[in-house]
Design an enzyme around this catalytic site. Structure first.
Site, PDB file in Angstrom:
ATOM      1  N   SER A 225       7.210 -14.915  -4.087  1.00  0.00           N
ATOM      2  CA  SER A 225       6.254 -15.988  -4.375  1.00  0.00           C
ATOM      3  C   SER A 225       6.729 -17.332  -3.833  1.00  0.00           C
ATOM      4  CB  SER A 225       6.044 -16.094  -5.887  1.00  0.00           C
ATOM      5  OG  SER A 225       5.783 -14.811  -6.421  1.00  0.00           O
TER       6      SER A 225
HETATM    7  C1  LIG Z   1       4.122 -11.531  -6.258  1.00  0.00           C
HETATM    8  S1  LIG Z   1       4.988 -10.021  -6.310  1.00  0.00           S
HETATM    9  C2  LIG Z   1       6.357 -10.376  -7.361  1.00  0.00           C
HETATM   10  C3  LIG Z   1       7.391 -11.266  -6.786  1.00  0.00           C
HETATM   11  C4  LIG Z   1       8.739 -11.089  -7.422  1.00  0.00           C
HETATM   12  N1  LIG Z   1       8.816 -11.614  -8.773  1.00  0.00           N
HETATM   13  C5  LIG Z   1       9.831 -11.641  -6.545  1.00  0.00           C
HETATM   14  O1  LIG Z   1      10.569 -12.522  -6.970  1.00  0.00           O
HETATM   15  O2  LIG Z   1       9.936 -11.189  -5.398  1.00  0.00           O
HETATM   16  C6  LIG Z   1       4.005  -9.020  -7.418  1.00  0.00           C
HETATM   17  C7  LIG Z   1       4.645  -7.699  -7.761  1.00  0.00           C
HETATM   18  O3  LIG Z   1       3.961  -7.140  -8.851  1.00  0.00           O
HETATM   19  C8  LIG Z   1       4.025  -5.745  -8.700  1.00  0.00           C
HETATM   20  N2  LIG Z   1       2.973  -5.145  -9.526  1.00  0.00           N
HETATM   21  C9  LIG Z   1       1.642  -5.077  -9.279  1.00  0.00           C
HETATM   22  N3  LIG Z   1       1.014  -4.472 -10.286  1.00  0.00           N
HETATM   23  C10 LIG Z   1       1.961  -4.156 -11.205  1.00  0.00           C
HETATM   24  C11 LIG Z   1       1.927  -3.510 -12.470  1.00  0.00           C
HETATM   25  N4  LIG Z   1       0.782  -3.079 -12.994  1.00  0.00           N
HETATM   26  N5  LIG Z   1       3.095  -3.350 -13.127  1.00  0.00           N
HETATM   27  C12 LIG Z   1       4.270  -3.790 -12.609  1.00  0.00           C
HETATM   28  N6  LIG Z   1       4.352  -4.396 -11.420  1.00  0.00           N
HETATM   29  C13 LIG Z   1       3.215  -4.586 -10.724  1.00  0.00           C
HETATM   30  C14 LIG Z   1       3.828  -5.527  -7.219  1.00  0.00           C
HETATM   31  O4  LIG Z   1       4.319  -4.272  -6.815  1.00  0.00           O
HETATM   32  C15 LIG Z   1       4.597  -6.700  -6.636  1.00  0.00           C
HETATM   33  O5  LIG Z   1       5.890  -6.328  -6.279  1.00  0.00           O
END
Ligand SMILES: C[S@@+](CC[C@H](N)C(=O)[O-])C[C@H]1O[C@@H](n2cnc3c(N)ncnc32)[C@H](O)[C@@H]1O
Length: 371
Positions: free
Chosen positions: A86
């Site tokens: 992000s």
């Molecule tokens: C914006 S990214 C997160 C960035 C992360 N915090 C970082 O520092 O790199 C969003 C993440 O949420 C995960 N995601 C999407 N839906 C999800 C769910 N239902 N449960 C857990 N993770 C999920 C995706 O796989 C993705 O890796």
């Protein structure tokens, strides 16, 4: 690496200047954690940027890693964003809003690259951090990268909507993917007086980030003053504005003048309020030799098209609900409250899953959150 540290401290100085980084714990964490370890390759403007043996390309990669940009790391079919690191300013503002005292237990939903998990480890210590992602491969690579940078939080591959009861209660839950409702397990897995920080996914956008304090019966609190849009949970089946536009049914439309223009969306706070009051996508269409059209389109087949007619703004509507009427009524509510900023609004979520949007305090004017 020394140039990485230099670029990092320049980014941190910028984040301090912009007011996104404030507390010594968060500043130290951003100075300590090497973001480049977590994003060896990413996509920017349709091309791949990666660590490289070519010094010039490598320098470009490193400079982008330490810029205030979200870095897309995984793309699915139809160019859907699946994972990213992000935007650092948003990550900083979120970590500040989380008010980590340095000893709380934290659950992060959405491990992604692992960078935010590393920042959390710096702030509260590895043993207090649990981070989950729905994508097993992401968990594996995040675990490897975290370990190479010296961090060993608990990482689990699962749908974050379930939380992770094995390590509860948590003092803080931070979601880095957005959800349309706050899952009940998050309430039951948060300690009394703990906080849940979450971006509510809305088709209309709005960037609402709720900061909810948990008590025995509910979670409640104001929205934060900054906006942020995280990618939605992969567990959802998403509709997209263009598909809804293509498949719309234009029979039996009604047309009338309207007193509100598309510029109402220029106000970020109204944008959030409207997004919480109605379910609709927004799409701008520019037909040849005709004025620009703003469309609101809902998965239930409702649509509204706003244009500038010869005598003023006109709206045409069709389908089971009158979307523009709902938008106008939200606008009337918002202006009659004195056009308040986003943080004047708040949300209460009960253990049984009722979501209520309110103004000023839970006993103020309120609306059922539409999903
Ligand atoms: C914006 S990214 C997160 C960035 C992360 N915090 C970082 O520092 O790199 C969003 C993440 O949420 C995960 N995601 C999407 N839906 C999800 C769910 N239902 N449960 C857990 N993770 C999920 C995706 O796989 C993705 O890796």
């Amino acid at each position: 690496v020394s140039s990485a540290a230099q670029l990092r401290s320049t980014l941190v100085a910028d984040l301090i200047r912009s007011g996104d980084l404030v507390s010594p714990e968060c500043i130290d964490a951003f100075l300590a954690v090497p973001r480049h370890v977590f994003v060896p390759r990413f996509f920017l403007d349709q091309r791949e940027v990666s660590i490289s043996a070519d010094p010039k390309l490598n320098r470009e990669w490193l400079e982008l890693v330490y810029s205030d940009e979200p870095l897309l790391t995984q793309v699915g079919g139809s160019s859907q964003w699946l994972s990213s690191s992000s935007q650092p300013s948003l990550m900083a503002a979120m970590l500040e809003a989380l008010q980590l005292s340095g000893k709380g237990r934290v659950l992060e939903i959405g491990t992604g690259t692992g960078y935010n998990a590393a920042l959390l480890c710096e702030i509260v210590g590895d043993t207090r951090v649990t981070s989950v992602d729905i994508d097993e491969e992401l968990i594996t690579s995040a675990r490897r990268r975290l370990a190479s940078a010296g961090y060993r939080p608990t990482l689990v591959a699962l749908d974050g909507a379930e939380g992770f009861p094995e390590r509860s209660p948590y003092d803080r839950i931070i979601a880095t993917c957005s959800v349309d409702r706050v899952p009940s397990p998050w309430l039951s897995q948060t300690a009394e007086e703990g906080l849940i920080l979450v971006n509510l996914y809305r088709d209309l956008g709005g960037g609402a980030i709720a900061k909810l304090q948990v008590t025995e019966k509910e979670a409640s609190g104001h929205f934060v003053s900054f906006s942020g849009g995280y990618m939605p949970s992969r567990a959802y089946t998403m509709t997209n504005a263009f598909d809804l536009y293509e498949s719309r049914n234009e029979s039996n439309p009604t047309q009338r003048p309207t007193r509100i223009g598309v510029d109402v969306f220029n106000n970020d706070s109204f944008g959030m309020f409207a997004a919480l009051r109605m379910t609709a996508h927004r799409l701008t269409v520019t037909p040849e030799e005709e004025p620009e059209q703003l469309w609101l389109l809902s998965p239930d087949g409702s649509w509204a098209c706003h244009t500038d007619g010869p005598t003023g703004p006109l709206v045409t509507q069709g389908g089971p609900a009158r979307l523009w009427d709902t938008l106008e009524s939200a606008y009337t509510d918002w202006t009659s409250l004195g056009s308040p900023p986003r943080e004047s609004f708040g949300l209460t979520v009960t253990q049984t899953g009722e979501h209520t949007l309110w103004y000023d305090s839970p006993s103020g004017p309120s609306w059922t959150l539409v999903t």
